[in-house]
Design an enzyme around this catalytic site. Structure first.
Site, PDB file in Angstrom:
ATOM      1  N   LYS A  11       0.810  -1.221   0.000  1.00  0.00           N
ATOM      2  CA  LYS A  11       0.000   0.000   0.000  1.00  0.00           C
ATOM      3  C   LYS A  11       0.852   1.285   0.000  1.00  0.00           C
ATOM      4  O   LYS A  11       2.066   1.231   0.247  1.00  0.00           O
ATOM      5  CB  LYS A  11      -0.933  -0.024   1.219  1.00  0.00           C
ATOM      6  CG  LYS A  11      -1.936  -1.192   1.190  1.00  0.00           C
ATOM      7  CD  LYS A  11      -2.931  -1.084   2.338  1.00  0.00           C
ATOM      8  CE  LYS A  11      -3.938  -2.230   2.304  1.00  0.00           C
ATOM      9  NZ  LYS A  11      -4.963  -2.088   3.375  1.00  0.00           N
ATOM     10  N   TYR A  51     -12.662  -2.429  -3.439  1.00  0.00           N
ATOM     11  CA  TYR A  51     -13.168  -2.445  -2.061  1.00  0.00           C
ATOM     12  C   TYR A  51     -14.695  -2.348  -1.991  1.00  0.00           C
ATOM     13  O   TYR A  51     -15.234  -1.951  -0.959  1.00  0.00           O
ATOM     14  CB  TYR A  51     -12.525  -1.317  -1.257  1.00  0.00           C
ATOM     15  CG  TYR A  51     -11.104  -1.621  -0.827  1.00  0.00           C
ATOM     16  CD1 TYR A  51     -10.822  -2.686   0.030  1.00  0.00           C
ATOM     17  CD2 TYR A  51     -10.031  -0.851  -1.252  1.00  0.00           C
ATOM     18  CE1 TYR A  51      -9.532  -2.967   0.448  1.00  0.00           C
ATOM     19  CE2 TYR A  51      -8.732  -1.136  -0.850  1.00  0.00           C
ATOM     20  CZ  TYR A  51      -8.496  -2.199   0.002  1.00  0.00           C
ATOM     21  OH  TYR A  51      -7.216  -2.478   0.413  1.00  0.00           O
ATOM     22  N   PHE A  59     -15.510   3.921   6.977  1.00  0.00           N
ATOM     23  CA  PHE A  59     -14.157   4.281   6.560  1.00  0.00           C
ATOM     24  C   PHE A  59     -13.941   4.143   5.054  1.00  0.00           C
ATOM     25  O   PHE A  59     -12.820   4.317   4.567  1.00  0.00           O
ATOM     26  CB  PHE A  59     -13.114   3.447   7.317  1.00  0.00           C
ATOM     27  CG  PHE A  59     -13.281   1.947   7.175  1.00  0.00           C
ATOM     28  CD1 PHE A  59     -12.818   1.273   6.052  1.00  0.00           C
ATOM     29  CD2 PHE A  59     -13.894   1.216   8.186  1.00  0.00           C
ATOM     30  CE1 PHE A  59     -12.968  -0.096   5.915  1.00  0.00           C
ATOM     31  CE2 PHE A  59     -14.053  -0.161   8.062  1.00  0.00           C
ATOM     32  CZ  PHE A  59     -13.584  -0.817   6.919  1.00  0.00           C
ATOM     33  N   ARG A  87      -1.797 -14.359   4.866  1.00  0.00           N
ATOM     34  CA  ARG A  87      -2.514 -13.675   5.951  1.00  0.00           C
ATOM     35  C   ARG A  87      -1.750 -13.817   7.269  1.00  0.00           C
ATOM     36  O   ARG A  87      -1.686 -12.895   8.074  1.00  0.00           O
ATOM     37  CB  ARG A  87      -3.955 -14.172   6.059  1.00  0.00           C
ATOM     38  CG  ARG A  87      -4.780 -13.699   4.853  1.00  0.00           C
ATOM     39  CD  ARG A  87      -6.227 -14.101   4.946  1.00  0.00           C
ATOM     40  NE  ARG A  87      -6.991 -13.303   5.903  1.00  0.00           N
ATOM     41  CZ  ARG A  87      -7.466 -12.087   5.665  1.00  0.00           C
ATOM     42  NH1 ARG A  87      -7.253 -11.497   4.514  1.00  0.00           N
ATOM     43  NH2 ARG A  87      -8.172 -11.457   6.574  1.00  0.00           N
ATOM     44  N   THR A  93      -5.113  -6.998  10.968  1.00  0.00           N
ATOM     45  CA  THR A  93      -5.413  -5.748  10.264  1.00  0.00           C
ATOM     46  C   THR A  93      -4.924  -4.536  11.056  1.00  0.00           C
ATOM     47  O   THR A  93      -4.339  -3.611  10.498  1.00  0.00           O
ATOM     48  CB  THR A  93      -6.938  -5.624  10.034  1.00  0.00           C
ATOM     49  OG1 THR A  93      -7.377  -6.785   9.324  1.00  0.00           O
ATOM     50  CG2 THR A  93      -7.294  -4.380   9.244  1.00  0.00           C
ATOM     51  N   ARG A 104       2.764  -6.298   9.204  1.00  0.00           N
ATOM     52  CA  ARG A 104       2.079  -5.141   9.799  1.00  0.00           C
ATOM     53  C   ARG A 104       2.705  -4.727  11.115  1.00  0.00           C
ATOM     54  O   ARG A 104       2.762  -3.534  11.444  1.00  0.00           O
ATOM     55  CB  ARG A 104       0.585  -5.437   9.923  1.00  0.00           C
ATOM     56  CG  ARG A 104      -0.110  -5.366   8.551  1.00  0.00           C
ATOM     57  CD  ARG A 104      -1.487  -5.908   8.593  1.00  0.00           C
ATOM     58  NE  ARG A 104      -2.237  -5.668   7.358  1.00  0.00           N
ATOM     59  CZ  ARG A 104      -3.295  -6.370   7.000  1.00  0.00           C
ATOM     60  NH1 ARG A 104      -3.733  -7.352   7.775  1.00  0.00           N
ATOM     61  NH2 ARG A 104      -3.929  -6.102   5.875  1.00  0.00           N
ATOM     62  N   ASN A 114      -2.033   0.344   6.717  1.00  0.00           N
ATOM     63  CA  ASN A 114      -1.499  -0.900   7.284  1.00  0.00           C
ATOM     64  C   ASN A 114      -0.629  -1.695   6.309  1.00  0.00           C
ATOM     65  O   ASN A 114      -0.507  -2.904   6.411  1.00  0.00           O
ATOM     66  CB  ASN A 114      -2.635  -1.752   7.881  1.00  0.00           C
ATOM     67  CG  ASN A 114      -3.622  -2.231   6.837  1.00  0.00           C
ATOM     68  OD1 ASN A 114      -3.524  -1.866   5.676  1.00  0.00           O
ATOM     69  ND2 ASN A 114      -4.564  -3.064   7.249  1.00  0.00           N
ATOM     70  N   HIS A 117      -2.254  -5.539   1.751  1.00  0.00           N
ATOM     71  CA  HIS A 117      -3.535  -6.248   1.642  1.00  0.00           C
ATOM     72  C   HIS A 117      -3.258  -7.661   1.163  1.00  0.00           C
ATOM     73  O   HIS A 117      -2.370  -7.878   0.346  1.00  0.00           O
ATOM     74  CB  HIS A 117      -4.451  -5.554   0.611  1.00  0.00           C
ATOM     75  CG  HIS A 117      -5.606  -6.428   0.192  1.00  0.00           C
ATOM     76  ND1 HIS A 117      -6.777  -6.485   0.910  1.00  0.00           N
ATOM     77  CD2 HIS A 117      -5.732  -7.327  -0.831  1.00  0.00           C
ATOM     78  CE1 HIS A 117      -7.589  -7.370   0.323  1.00  0.00           C
ATOM     79  NE2 HIS A 117      -6.979  -7.889  -0.733  1.00  0.00           N
ATOM     80  N   GLU A 128      -9.621 -11.011  -7.410  1.00  0.00           N
ATOM     81  CA  GLU A 128      -8.732  -9.854  -7.238  1.00  0.00           C
ATOM     82  C   GLU A 128      -7.565  -9.908  -8.231  1.00  0.00           C
ATOM     83  O   GLU A 128      -7.188  -8.892  -8.814  1.00  0.00           O
ATOM     84  CB  GLU A 128      -8.243  -9.799  -5.782  1.00  0.00           C
ATOM     85  CG  GLU A 128      -9.387  -9.487  -4.820  1.00  0.00           C
ATOM     86  CD  GLU A 128      -8.987  -9.561  -3.349  1.00  0.00           C
ATOM     87  OE1 GLU A 128      -7.823  -9.887  -3.031  1.00  0.00           O
ATOM     88  OE2 GLU A 128      -9.863  -9.268  -2.508  1.00  0.00           O
TER      89      GLU A 128
HETATM   90  P1  CMP Z   1      -7.456  -4.526   3.724  1.00  0.00           P
HETATM   91  O1  CMP Z   1      -6.966  -5.902   4.021  1.00  0.00           O
HETATM   92  O2  CMP Z   1      -6.870  -3.852   2.557  1.00  0.00           O
HETATM   93  O3  CMP Z   1      -9.044  -4.578   3.553  1.00  0.00           O
HETATM   94  C1  CMP Z   1      -9.898  -3.522   3.943  1.00  0.00           C
HETATM   95  C2  CMP Z   1      -9.143  -2.392   4.551  1.00  0.00           C
HETATM   96  O4  CMP Z   1      -9.936  -1.460   5.236  1.00  0.00           O
HETATM   97  C3  CMP Z   1      -8.210  -2.927   5.609  1.00  0.00           C
HETATM   98  O5  CMP Z   1      -7.160  -3.634   4.995  1.00  0.00           O
HETATM   99  C4  CMP Z   1      -7.837  -1.673   6.359  1.00  0.00           C
HETATM  100  O6  CMP Z   1      -6.718  -1.021   5.792  1.00  0.00           O
HETATM  101  C5  CMP Z   1      -9.068  -0.814   6.147  1.00  0.00           C
HETATM  102  N1  CMP Z   1      -9.767  -0.638   7.419  1.00  0.00           N
HETATM  103  C6  CMP Z   1     -10.329  -1.588   8.169  1.00  0.00           C
HETATM  104  N2  CMP Z   1     -10.863  -1.044   9.285  1.00  0.00           N
HETATM  105  C7  CMP Z   1     -10.607   0.291   9.217  1.00  0.00           C
HETATM  106  C8  CMP Z   1     -10.900   1.380  10.052  1.00  0.00           C
HETATM  107  N3  CMP Z   1     -11.557   1.214  11.212  1.00  0.00           N
HETATM  108  N4  CMP Z   1     -10.494   2.600   9.678  1.00  0.00           N
HETATM  109  C9  CMP Z   1      -9.825   2.785   8.506  1.00  0.00           C
HETATM  110  N5  CMP Z   1      -9.517   1.762   7.654  1.00  0.00           N
HETATM  111  C10 CMP Z   1      -9.905   0.539   8.010  1.00  0.00           C
END
Ligand code: CMP
Length: 140
Positions: A11, A51, A59, A87, A93, A104, A114, A117, A128
């Site tokens: 990212k 997404y 968010f 994972r 996450t 992470r 973070n 993905h 994807e």
């Molecule tokens: P990802 O695995 O890319 O899939 C969905 C993304 O949403 C997740 O990683 C986070 O980066 C993001 N995400 C999840 N929860 C939150 C949150 N509370 N605030 C902002 N971003 C979020």
């Protein structure tokens, strides 16, 4: 054990800090092979489509803004049980909950920024991968 493919994104928070190689080193040390890789700037349309499952979440706007804020590296990873293996090596996450040694824990700045993905199922991995790669660009 089954050889699987999964989809990964490095990212903008990680590319901005020049961490592509550092993230890839953790991926490869975990036994996963990077069999497709491209650095791109996601359009809003691409990010919103990618997404879509999160579009009702509070968010969502912030997530699309972030994912289009700078370069990302899209990847296809291959290895034994690659979906779960990636994972596991990404970690939780929320980086404050991520285990030591995970990507992470090592690099993520926050739950939103973070660093990586990874697909959550083999079915979603196929969807994807198809959004960002043609078969000719994946060499296993
Ligand atoms: P990802 O695995 O890319 O899939 C969905 C993304 O949403 C997740 O990683 C986070 O980066 C993001 N995400 C999840 N929860 C939150 C949150 N509370 N605030 C902002 N971003 C979020």
């Amino acid at each position: 054990m089954a050889i699987q493919r999964t989809f990964s994104i490095i990212k903008p928070d990680a590319t901005e800090r020049n961490l592509t190689g550092a993230v890839n080193a953790v991926i490869e040390k975990a036994g996963l092979r990077i069999i497709g890789q491209r650095r791109i700037k996601m359009t809003r349309e691409q990010a919103e489509r990618f997404y879509d499952v999160h579009k009702e979440r509070p968010f969502f706007g912030e997530l699309v803004d972030f994912m289009t804020s700078g370069p990302v590296v899209v990847q296809v990873l291959e290895g034994e049980n690659a979906v779960k293996a990636y994972r596991d090596v990404m970690g939780a996450t929320n980086p404050t909950e991520a285990a030591d040694g995970t990507i992470r824990k090592l690099f993520a700045k926050s739950i939103g920024e973070n660093s990586v993905h990874g697909s959550d199922s083999e079915e979603n991995a196929a969807i994807e991968i198809a959004q960002f790669f043609s078969l000719a660009d994946i060499v296993g």
